[in-house]
Scaffold this motif. Structure first.
Motif, PDB file in Angstrom:
ATOM      1  N   UNK A  56       4.960  -0.389  -7.733  1.00  0.00           N
ATOM      2  CA  UNK A  56       5.460  -1.678  -8.216  1.00  0.00           C
ATOM      3  C   UNK A  56       6.963  -1.777  -7.993  1.00  0.00           C
ATOM      4  N   UNK A  57       7.688  -0.726  -8.343  1.00  0.00           N
ATOM      5  CA  UNK A  57       9.145  -0.743  -8.174  1.00  0.00           C
ATOM      6  C   UNK A  57       9.544  -0.854  -6.707  1.00  0.00           C
ATOM      7  N   UNK A  58       8.879  -0.112  -5.851  1.00  0.00           N
ATOM      8  CA  UNK A  58       9.198  -0.157  -4.426  1.00  0.00           C
ATOM      9  C   UNK A  58       8.930  -1.547  -3.847  1.00  0.00           C
ATOM     10  N   UNK A  59       7.818  -2.155  -4.253  1.00  0.00           N
ATOM     11  CA  UNK A  59       7.502  -3.506  -3.779  1.00  0.00           C
ATOM     12  C   UNK A  59       8.536  -4.506  -4.279  1.00  0.00           C
ATOM     13  N   UNK A  60       8.872  -4.408  -5.561  1.00  0.00           N
ATOM     14  CA  UNK A  60       9.870  -5.306  -6.123  1.00  0.00           C
ATOM     15  C   UNK A  60      11.233  -5.143  -5.470  1.00  0.00           C
ATOM     16  N   UNK A  91       8.771 -24.021   3.352  1.00  0.00           N
ATOM     17  CA  UNK A  91       9.570 -24.535   2.247  1.00  0.00           C
ATOM     18  C   UNK A  91       9.047 -24.126   0.887  1.00  0.00           C
ATOM     19  N   UNK A  92       8.376 -22.974   0.824  1.00  0.00           N
ATOM     20  CA  UNK A  92       7.799 -22.510  -0.441  1.00  0.00           C
ATOM     21  C   UNK A  92       8.893 -22.229  -1.462  1.00  0.00           C
ATOM     22  N   UNK A  93       8.704 -22.714  -2.665  1.00  0.00           N
ATOM     23  CA  UNK A  93       9.576 -22.440  -3.804  1.00  0.00           C
ATOM     24  C   UNK A  93       8.684 -22.069  -4.975  1.00  0.00           C
ATOM     25  N   UNK A  94       8.531 -20.809  -5.245  1.00  0.00           N
ATOM     26  CA  UNK A  94       7.636 -20.427  -6.324  1.00  0.00           C
ATOM     27  C   UNK A  94       7.677 -18.939  -6.554  1.00  0.00           C
ATOM     28  N   UNK A  95       6.565 -18.407  -7.025  1.00  0.00           N
ATOM     29  CA  UNK A  95       6.465 -16.991  -7.360  1.00  0.00           C
ATOM     30  C   UNK A  95       5.775 -16.228  -6.239  1.00  0.00           C
ATOM     31  N   UNK A  96       6.269 -15.028  -5.988  1.00  0.00           N
ATOM     32  CA  UNK A  96       5.611 -14.079  -5.095  1.00  0.00           C
ATOM     33  C   UNK A  96       5.219 -12.879  -5.954  1.00  0.00           C
ATOM     34  N   UNK A  97       3.916 -12.629  -6.050  1.00  0.00           N
ATOM     35  CA  UNK A  97       3.413 -11.629  -6.982  1.00  0.00           C
ATOM     36  C   UNK A  97       3.275 -10.247  -6.369  1.00  0.00           C
ATOM     37  N   UNK A  98       3.839  -9.249  -7.030  1.00  0.00           N
ATOM     38  CA  UNK A  98       3.652  -7.854  -6.618  1.00  0.00           C
ATOM     39  C   UNK A  98       2.214  -7.451  -6.909  1.00  0.00           C
ATOM     40  N   UNK A  99       1.518  -6.964  -5.889  1.00  0.00           N
ATOM     41  CA  UNK A  99       0.168  -6.435  -6.095  1.00  0.00           C
ATOM     42  C   UNK A  99       0.053  -5.117  -5.324  1.00  0.00           C
ATOM     43  N   UNK A 100       0.518  -4.048  -5.963  1.00  0.00           N
ATOM     44  CA  UNK A 100       0.447  -2.727  -5.351  1.00  0.00           C
ATOM     45  C   UNK A 100      -0.973  -2.192  -5.480  1.00  0.00           C
ATOM     46  N   UNK A 101      -1.528  -1.745  -4.358  1.00  0.00           N
ATOM     47  CA  UNK A 101      -2.922  -1.303  -4.346  1.00  0.00           C
ATOM     48  C   UNK A 101      -3.100   0.034  -3.618  1.00  0.00           C
ATOM     49  N   UNK A 102      -2.027   0.771  -3.436  1.00  0.00           N
ATOM     50  CA  UNK A 102      -2.106   2.023  -2.697  1.00  0.00           C
ATOM     51  C   UNK A 102      -2.307   3.225  -3.595  1.00  0.00           C
ATOM     52  N   UNK A 103      -2.393   4.385  -2.954  1.00  0.00           N
ATOM     53  CA  UNK A 103      -2.525   5.631  -3.707  1.00  0.00           C
ATOM     54  C   UNK A 103      -1.499   6.676  -3.288  1.00  0.00           C
ATOM     55  N   UNK A 105       0.806  -1.219   0.000  1.00  0.00           N
ATOM     56  CA  UNK A 105       0.000   0.000   0.000  1.00  0.00           C
ATOM     57  C   UNK A 105       0.841   1.271   0.000  1.00  0.00           C
ATOM     58  N   UNK A 106       1.864   1.348   0.855  1.00  0.00           N
ATOM     59  CA  UNK A 106       2.655   2.569   0.988  1.00  0.00           C
ATOM     60  C   UNK A 106       4.027   2.244   1.554  1.00  0.00           C
ATOM     61  N   UNK A 107       5.002   3.104   1.237  1.00  0.00           N
ATOM     62  CA  UNK A 107       6.382   2.883   1.651  1.00  0.00           C
ATOM     63  C   UNK A 107       6.956   4.152   2.279  1.00  0.00           C
ATOM     64  N   UNK A 108       7.888   3.959   3.220  1.00  0.00           N
ATOM     65  CA  UNK A 108       8.569   5.103   3.815  1.00  0.00           C
ATOM     66  C   UNK A 108       9.861   5.394   3.051  1.00  0.00           C
ATOM     67  N   UNK A 109      10.642   6.364   3.551  1.00  0.00           N
ATOM     68  CA  UNK A 109      11.852   6.780   2.845  1.00  0.00           C
ATOM     69  C   UNK A 109      12.908   5.691   2.821  1.00  0.00           C
ATOM     70  N   UNK A 110      12.815   4.746   3.748  1.00  0.00           N
ATOM     71  CA  UNK A 110      13.773   3.642   3.779  1.00  0.00           C
ATOM     72  C   UNK A 110      13.369   2.487   2.861  1.00  0.00           C
ATOM     73  N   UNK A 111      12.235   2.646   2.174  1.00  0.00           N
ATOM     74  CA  UNK A 111      11.774   1.606   1.264  1.00  0.00           C
ATOM     75  C   UNK A 111      11.066   0.463   1.944  1.00  0.00           C
ATOM     76  N   UNK A 112      10.618   0.683   3.187  1.00  0.00           N
ATOM     77  CA  UNK A 112       9.876  -0.341   3.912  1.00  0.00           C
ATOM     78  C   UNK A 112       8.375  -0.108   3.764  1.00  0.00           C
ATOM     79  N   UNK A 113       7.615  -1.185   3.610  1.00  0.00           N
ATOM     80  CA  UNK A 113       6.153  -1.081   3.553  1.00  0.00           C
ATOM     81  C   UNK A 113       5.659  -0.676   4.943  1.00  0.00           C
TER      82      UNK A 113
END
Length: 309
Positions: A294-298, A274-286, A250-258
């Motif tokens: 998307x970039x901050x989440x990634x 033991x998950x081995x797979x995909x973690x999907x970026x789903x940015x939903x903030x304003x 949803x939102x990030x601070x100056x340190x890049x933390x959600x």
């Protein structure tokens, strides 16, 4: 469906973890790590992260793979059926697949909404909903996806909704199994955002093609009543059945933390099974633009991954 006794539920839950690992080894790009293999994840992009861009007409949903690769350098994508519901055809699916192939992007799943309640009160209603989903299953198969993401809406008591949702999921899974597809339920409002209930749905369905897609953020059960479920407990309870993960932000601070969700804690929970797979970026903030979100989440997911290496 008959109520399952607690002892059987516990047994099925244990078996679900083992069967998820086996299914991952044989049918998916990787979900549960094999014995001795270090668990990790790749980063994908959920199309909903760009919903404002697509709904406004600023971008063409047909170019999703190109945007994921060229703008964000992401190699896995998760489609949303809403952007194709009026134009779906075999030719469209072939076009989307060709575009993804050109960008060396993997099509992972289709998120399906608006096709009815899989836990509808009547058997005929459940059958109709399953029929409504079949075209999206066919599309997912044509794209080379491993899953479709569905919802588990229902009506009635806790037990009635559990059993009805499980029955609808199994009916759909039986159609999807020959296609090599999994049917994944996201915590997505109502009782589905109660991870204890959704875990019981998984145990009741007890089908190798039925699993979960835990979302870090969707744990509001009743917004008007202010009823929520603890997000960390919820993801922990849903991960034994997970075949995909949605990193809602949803939102990030100056340190890049959600600032809403502790991503380090969430990833630790995801990796603990033991998950081995995909973690999907789903940015939903304003707070940030879609591209910045998307970039901050990634970036955050990559930092956490690097620190785990």
């Amino acid at each position: 469906m008959d109520r399952i006794h607690l002892g059987r539920r516990q047994f099925i839950k244990q078996m679900a973890t083992a069967s998820a690992a086996l299914a991952a080894a044989s049918t998916l790009p990787g979900c549960m790590s094999l014995m001795g293999e270090k668990s990790t994840y790749d980063i994908s992009l959920a199309q909903w992260s760009l919903h404002r861009r697509f709904f406004s007409g600023e971008a063409d949903p047909m170019n999703f793979a190109q945007i994921a690769r060229q703008e964000f350098d992401i190699g896995g994508i998760e489609y949303v059926n809403q952007f194709y519901k009026d134009t779906l055809s075999e030719a469209l699916v072939q076009d989307l697949r060709a575009r993804a192939d050109r960008e060396n992007v993997q099509s992972l799943l289709i998120m399906v909404d608006g096709e009815g309640a899989l836990g509808a009160p009547s058997e005929s209603g459940r059958k109709q909903t399953v029929d409504n989903h079949k075209k999206w299953a066919d599309a997912a198969h044509g794209l080379g996806c491993h899953s479709i993401r569905v919802n588990a809406q229902s009506e009635g008591t806790w037990d009635e909704q559990r059993d009805r949702a499980a029955e609808g999921l199994v009916m759909l899974a039986e159609y999807c199994e020959p296609l090599g597809l999994n049917v994944l339920v996201e915590n997505h409002g109502g009782l589905s955002s109660n991870a204890r209930w959704l875990s019981q749905v998984m145990e009741t369905a007890n089908h190798p093609r039925v699993g979960t897609l835990p979302d870090f953020g969707n744990f509001v059960i009743d917004q008007e009543a202010g009823e929520t479920y603890d997000r960390y407990r919820g993801v922990r309870e849903l991960m034994p059945y997970a075949r995909a993960v949605s990193a809602k932000s949803y939102a990030f601070n100056e340190q890049g933390e959600e600032t809403t969700i502790n991503f380090q804690r969430m990833i630790d929970i995801v990796m603990a099974v033991g998950y081995n797979g995909w973690v999907g970026i789903e940015y939903e903030g304003d707070k940030h633009s879609e591209a910045e979100g998307i970039r901050l989440t990634g970036d955050l997911l990559r930092r956490i991954k690097a620190n785990r290496a």
